[in-house]
Design a protein around this motif. Structure first.
Motif, mmCIF file in Angstrom:
data_model
loop_
_atom_site.group_PDB
_atom_site.id
_atom_site.type_symbol
_atom_site.label_atom_id
_atom_site.label_comp_id
_atom_site.label_asym_id
_atom_site.label_seq_id
_atom_site.Cartn_x
_atom_site.Cartn_y
_atom_site.Cartn_z
ATOM 1 N N ARG A 3 0.821 -1.212 0.000
ATOM 2 C CA ARG A 3 0.000 0.000 0.000
ATOM 3 C C ARG A 3 0.858 1.267 0.000
ATOM 4 N NH1 ARG A 3 -5.025 -0.856 -0.366
ATOM 5 N NH2 ARG A 3 -5.996 -2.807 0.322
ATOM 6 N N ILE A 4 2.044 1.201 0.608
ATOM 7 C CA ILE A 4 2.973 2.334 0.496
ATOM 8 C C ILE A 4 3.479 2.447 -0.936
ATOM 9 C CG2 ILE A 4 5.226 3.234 1.201
ATOM 10 C CD1 ILE A 4 4.772 1.998 3.933
ATOM 11 N N ILE A 5 3.877 1.319 -1.506
ATOM 12 C CA ILE A 5 4.391 1.307 -2.882
ATOM 13 C C ILE A 5 3.342 1.820 -3.856
ATOM 14 C CG2 ILE A 5 5.188 -0.214 -4.740
ATOM 15 C CD1 ILE A 5 6.387 -2.015 -2.492
ATOM 16 N N ALA A 6 2.081 1.494 -3.602
ATOM 17 C CA ALA A 6 1.001 1.900 -4.500
ATOM 18 C C ALA A 6 0.894 3.414 -4.635
ATOM 19 C CB ALA A 6 -0.327 1.320 -4.009
ATOM 20 N N LYS A 7 1.356 4.144 -3.621
ATOM 21 C CA LYS A 7 1.252 5.601 -3.629
ATOM 22 C C LYS A 7 2.479 6.283 -4.245
ATOM 23 C CE LYS A 7 -1.868 5.984 0.356
ATOM 24 N NZ LYS A 7 -2.936 6.706 -0.380
#
Length: 390
Positions: free
Chosen positions: A129-133
């Motif tokens: 979810r961090i990578i997705a941003k």
């Protein structure tokens, strides 16, 4: 699978392109996307870095790679509220692995734009979810949870590069490389970096705390997979400034030092208080902070720019204020992939709060370098190991 066709080589005109094994099967599986030549150079170098960090420290590790050198590398240690803010993860769930990537990405956010990510452990949903941003080209990890994979496959409209690697894979001890039709051969650099390499402390100050030893090992392992010449500043279990691929050692030290200074200045109260326009993307915020921290901030940031960037026009952070803030910085570790030829490197390192150093030693001016360390009470170890990487 013994070979994999790539999108293209270093440049779009360089076709055909592929990776393949002379013997056995490829240790990687593409789960999504179509990685290119540079993607796999980043992926395989970055994987080695995080794998060795995990083996040496026992902690989850992450790296953010760009053009075959790390922009950041970090261990999965907890983040303070300030660190959460400068890494843009204030409201997010943070597992140890997610913390490692937030730190790695946050070391040099400008350079990490469009990075290749490596994780030492199975990618969990919190990390995904961090990578997705973030703007990123791809990721390599030993595995992915179902939830993490589902999140990552939404990036780039389903074209995000996701690669799994066999964690048990061990390459042949001899490696080859072709340059201009000529094949080079050498033994792979498989010498493990351990705390034993920090035993020869040559300065008057011979005390290295456990935290300093950890950070010096982080610096050395990062340098092992960084294009030479290279210097790495580290603090709190992460690289905070990396100078890669410079022809001069002092230029490495200056470049890495300036990046470490920016990392610290991002924590200045005035930077933390910046109010951005609602909806402004992370990359634009990073650019704005970089400009705000420059000495010519008011000349570069004209009325039209700040009005489109900030909700409230920020008060300048003066050169004097930056100098005063950085004067209080301490506890930074420094590693070098080869010996320091002159004491000027130590003088520059001291300005960025360096209190401990590891380098191979072996210069004819070692005495001058040691004397400069003693001048500032810096502890320096000679590891006896050169870490050139090309």
């Amino acid at each position: 699978m013994k070979e994999l066709e790539l999108k293209y080589g270093c440049n779009p005109n360089q076709k055909p392109a592929k990776i393949f094994m002379q013997q056995g099967e490829l240790p990687v599986t593409v789960l999504c996307g179509r990685p290119g030549y540079i993607n796999f150079l980043d992926a395989l170098n970055a994987w080695q870095l995080v794998k060795e960090l995990k083996e040496t420290t026992g902690l989850p590790a992450a790296a953010s790679f760009k053009h075959v050198s790390p922009a950041g590398a970090a261990l999965g240690l907890p983040l303070s509220d300030t660190m959460k803010k400068i890494c843009f993860v204030e409201e997010m769930e943070l597992t140890p692995l997610a913390s490692a990537y937030a730190r790695a990405r946050g070391a040099d956010r400008m350079s990490s734009f469009g990075d290749w990510i490596a994780l030492s452990d199975e990618c969990d949903e919190a990390t995904a979810r961090i990578i997705a941003k973030e703007v990123s080209d791809g990721i390599i990890a030993p595995g992915y949870s179902e939830a993490a994979l589902a999140v990552l496959k939404t990036k780039k409209k389903g074209a995000y590069n996701i690669v799994a690697i066999d964690p048990a894979y061990c390459p042949a001890p001899i490696e080859h490389k072709d340059v201009f039709g000529v094949t080079f051969e050498q033994g792979r650099n498989n010498l493990a970096i351990t705390g034993e390499m920090l035993r020869q402390v040559v300065t008057k100050n011979k005390t290295l705390t456990e935290e300093q030893r950890r950070d010096l090992l982080v610096a050395l392992i990062t340098l092992k997979y960084t294009q030479s010449n290279s210097v790495c500043y580290a603090k709190d279990g992460q690289a905070i400034g990396i100078g890669a691929g410079q022809q001069s050692r002092i230029h490495c030290t200056r470049l890495a030092g300036s990046k470490a200074d920016i990392w610290h200045l991002r924590q200045h109260p005035k930077v933390l208080a910046l109010q951005f326009k609602e909806g402004l993307g992370r990359a634009n915020r990073d650019n704005a902070i970089d400009v705000y921290l420059s000495d010519d901030y008011e000349d570069v940031l004209g009325d039209d720019v700040w009005q489109n960037t900030f909700a409230v026009r920020p008060e300048p952070l003066t050169r004097e204020e930056k100098k005063a803030y950085l004067a209080d910085v301490t506890g930074v570790a420094l590693g070098s992939d080869a010996f320091f030829p002159f004491g000027d490197n130590i003088e520059r390192a001291h300005r960025s709060g360096v209190t401990c150093i590891v380098q191979p030693g072996g210069s004819i001016r070692d005495d001058n370098v040691i004397e400069t360390c003693d001048k500032y009470g810096i502890a320096m170890a000679f590891c006896g190991l050169r870490l050139f990487h090309h």
